[in-house]
Design an enzyme around this catalytic site. Structure first.
Site, short mmCIF file in Angstrom:
data_model
loop_
_atom_site.label_atom_id
_atom_site.label_comp_id
_atom_site.label_asym_id
_atom_site.label_seq_id
_atom_site.Cartn_x
_atom_site.Cartn_y
_atom_site.Cartn_z
N ASP A 117 2.74 13.05 3.94
CA ASP A 117 1.83 12.03 3.41
C ASP A 117 2.10 11.84 1.92
O ASP A 117 2.58 12.74 1.24
CB ASP A 117 0.37 12.48 3.62
CG ASP A 117 -0.63 11.34 3.63
OD1 ASP A 117 -1.21 11.06 4.70
OD2 ASP A 117 -0.84 10.73 2.54
N ASP A 121 6.74 9.61 0.61
CA ASP A 121 6.45 8.19 0.77
C ASP A 121 7.30 7.71 1.94
O ASP A 121 8.53 7.59 1.82
CB ASP A 121 6.80 7.42 -0.51
CG ASP A 121 6.55 5.92 -0.37
OD1 ASP A 121 6.25 5.45 0.75
OD2 ASP A 121 6.66 5.21 -1.40
N VAL A 122 6.66 7.42 3.05
CA VAL A 122 7.42 7.08 4.26
C VAL A 122 8.13 5.73 4.16
O VAL A 122 8.94 5.40 5.01
CB VAL A 122 6.54 7.12 5.53
CG1 VAL A 122 6.09 8.53 5.85
CG2 VAL A 122 5.35 6.16 5.42
N SER A 169 -4.18 -5.01 16.51
CA SER A 169 -3.72 -6.10 15.65
C SER A 169 -2.23 -6.38 15.81
O SER A 169 -1.70 -7.29 15.19
CB SER A 169 -4.05 -5.80 14.18
OG SER A 169 -5.44 -5.68 14.03
N TYR A 183 -0.03 -7.44 8.26
CA TYR A 183 -0.41 -6.32 9.15
C TYR A 183 -0.14 -6.69 10.60
O TYR A 183 0.42 -5.90 11.37
CB TYR A 183 -1.89 -5.99 8.92
CG TYR A 183 -2.37 -4.72 9.58
CD1 TYR A 183 -2.04 -3.47 9.04
CD2 TYR A 183 -3.17 -4.76 10.72
CE1 TYR A 183 -2.49 -2.30 9.64
CE2 TYR A 183 -3.63 -3.60 11.31
CZ TYR A 183 -3.29 -2.37 10.77
OH TYR A 183 -3.74 -1.21 11.36
N LYS A 223 2.54 -4.59 12.88
CA LYS A 223 2.09 -3.83 14.06
C LYS A 223 2.67 -4.43 15.34
O LYS A 223 2.98 -3.69 16.28
CB LYS A 223 0.57 -3.76 14.10
CG LYS A 223 -0.05 -2.95 12.95
CD LYS A 223 0.39 -1.49 12.97
CE LYS A 223 -0.36 -0.63 11.98
NZ LYS A 223 0.08 0.77 12.00
P1 NAD Z 1 -6.27 6.39 6.60
O1 NAD Z 1 -6.21 5.55 5.38
O2 NAD Z 1 -7.43 7.28 6.83
O3 NAD Z 1 -4.94 7.27 6.72
C1 NAD Z 1 -3.69 6.74 6.44
C2 NAD Z 1 -2.86 7.83 5.82
O4 NAD Z 1 -1.55 7.27 5.54
C3 NAD Z 1 -3.39 8.32 4.47
O5 NAD Z 1 -3.43 9.72 4.45
C4 NAD Z 1 -2.43 7.76 3.44
O6 NAD Z 1 -2.30 8.57 2.30
C5 NAD Z 1 -1.15 7.72 4.26
N1 NAD Z 1 -0.17 6.81 3.70
C6 NAD Z 1 -0.37 5.53 3.27
N2 NAD Z 1 0.78 5.04 2.75
C7 NAD Z 1 1.71 6.02 2.86
C8 NAD Z 1 3.07 6.12 2.50
N3 NAD Z 1 3.71 5.11 1.91
N4 NAD Z 1 3.72 7.26 2.76
C9 NAD Z 1 3.09 8.31 3.34
N5 NAD Z 1 1.79 8.28 3.70
C10 NAD Z 1 1.12 7.14 3.46
O7 NAD Z 1 -6.11 5.36 7.82
P2 NAD Z 1 -6.26 5.51 9.39
O8 NAD Z 1 -7.31 4.57 9.80
O9 NAD Z 1 -6.31 6.91 9.82
O10 NAD Z 1 -4.88 4.83 9.83
C11 NAD Z 1 -3.84 5.55 10.43
C12 NAD Z 1 -2.99 4.56 11.20
O11 NAD Z 1 -3.78 3.95 12.20
C13 NAD Z 1 -2.41 3.42 10.36
O12 NAD Z 1 -1.10 3.14 10.80
C14 NAD Z 1 -3.33 2.26 10.69
O13 NAD Z 1 -2.70 1.02 10.54
C15 NAD Z 1 -3.63 2.56 12.14
N6 NAD Z 1 -4.83 1.93 12.68
C16 NAD Z 1 -6.04 2.20 12.15
C17 NAD Z 1 -7.17 1.58 12.68
C18 NAD Z 1 -8.56 1.83 12.16
O14 NAD Z 1 -9.47 1.07 12.52
N7 NAD Z 1 -8.78 2.84 11.34
C19 NAD Z 1 -7.02 0.68 13.74
C20 NAD Z 1 -5.75 0.42 14.24
C21 NAD Z 1 -4.66 1.07 13.71
#
Ligand code: NAD
Length: 261
Positions: free
Chosen positions: A39, A62-63, A144, A155, A159
């Site tokens: 992360d 940073d991914v 999405s 986004y 996705k």
């Molecule tokens: P979150 O913000 O709680 O967690 C995301 C994590 O990704 C964080 O720890 C952040 O530091 C890390 N991150 C961001 N950019 C990064 C980078 N460049 N390199 C490494 N790490 C990075 O969000 P979440 O809701 O747990 O989301 C996780 C995944 O689920 C994402 O791909 C998001 O698009 C997807 N998602 C979330 C939801 C929702 O409603 N929460 C719905 C559909 C999909």
């Protein structure tokens, strides 16, 4: 629910220190795996690694940066000897307006973090899985990626691409005993979606559109990720699994019975 389903497995969870990724990391640790939390967030990473104990290893990465992802894979291979499971989960959201207003830099950043990262991690990790005789990859897409949202262009594009990339990966790597599936969460209560609490009645309005009338919890997604990564899903690859409380089950057309006399 503690078990030992993943005893001895090495798991990388990107975006593994918050929300869905942190819940998945916890689940794998509880089930006996050694988990790499990859992360960008160093502070939360150190805190979660300390909480999870010796089974978890935080690696700042940073991914969206290919070199950092290649370094991550090399470091994991050095430390653990290989990788069995990859959860490509790091992601950022994006409003930014409709296409004419959307800043080009925002478009590129969202595509980099939400899509290119998946390619980078697969590129780095698939050779390690092949050396081990196989593995499982779970990509976090989104509902999405299955349909459009207002003002979410980058986004939606990222996705949607993750979903079809998942299918292509599944075809290419089935002969290598690597299964690749994607999950499509709906609204999940995580730090990513927390800001909707401060936007008037947005949360209630959003939840009214979900047949189960609530946001999901990160653990409810983590359990599906773990299932897809496990031997219980041994005949699943290229599957796109929706975890959304029914949000995508309907056409959006009105309930006709409510209008009948
Ligand atoms: P979150 O913000 O709680 O967690 C995301 C994590 O990704 C964080 O720890 C952040 O530091 C890390 N991150 C961001 N950019 C990064 C980078 N460049 N390199 C490494 N790490 C990075 O969000 P979440 O809701 O747990 O989301 C996780 C995944 O689920 C994402 O791909 C998001 O698009 C997807 N998602 C979330 C939801 C929702 O409603 N929460 C719905 C559909 C999909």
């Amino acid at each position: 629910m503690a078990d030992s389903k993943f005893e001895g497995k090495v798991v990388i969870v990107t975006g593994g220190v918050s929300g869905i990724g942190a819940a998945t990391a916890r689940h794998f640790v509880d089930a006996g795996a050694r988990v790499v939390l990859a992360d960008i967030d160093g502070e939360r990473g150190a805190a979660l690694a300390a909480e999870l104990g010796s089974a978890a290893w935080f690696r700042q990465c940073d991914v969206a940066d290919l070199d950092q992802v290649m370094d991550l894979a090399e470091a994991v291979a050095d430390r653990f000897g290989g990788v069995d499971i990859l959860h490509n989960n790091a992601g950022i959201g994006c409003l930014g307006g409709t296409t004419p207003e959307l800043d080009v830099g925002t478009w590129h950043r969202v595509l980099s973090v939400d899509l290119h990262s998946v390619f980078y991690a697969c590129k780095a990790v698939i050779p390690l899985m092949r050396q081990r005789g196989g593995g499982a990859i779970v990509n976090t897409a989104s509902i999405s990626g299955l349909a459009g949202d207002h003002g979410f262009t980058a986004y939606n594009a990222a996705k949607g691409a993750v979903i079809n990339y998942t299918r292509a990966l599944a075809l290419d790597h089935a002969p290598h005993n690597i299964r690749v599936n994607a999950i499509c969460p709906g609204l999940i209560a995580t730090p990513l979606t927390a800001p909707i609490e401060g936007m008037g009645t947005l949360r209630e309005t959003w939840e009214r559109g979900i047949p189960m009338r609530r946001a999901g919890m990160p653990e409810e997604v983590a359990r599906v990720v773990a299932f897809l990564a496990s031997d219980a899903a041994s005949y699943m690859t290229g599957s796109i699994v929706v975890v959304d409380g029914g949000a995508m089950a309907g056409t959006g057309q009105p309930k006709v019975a409510d209008f009948m006399g």
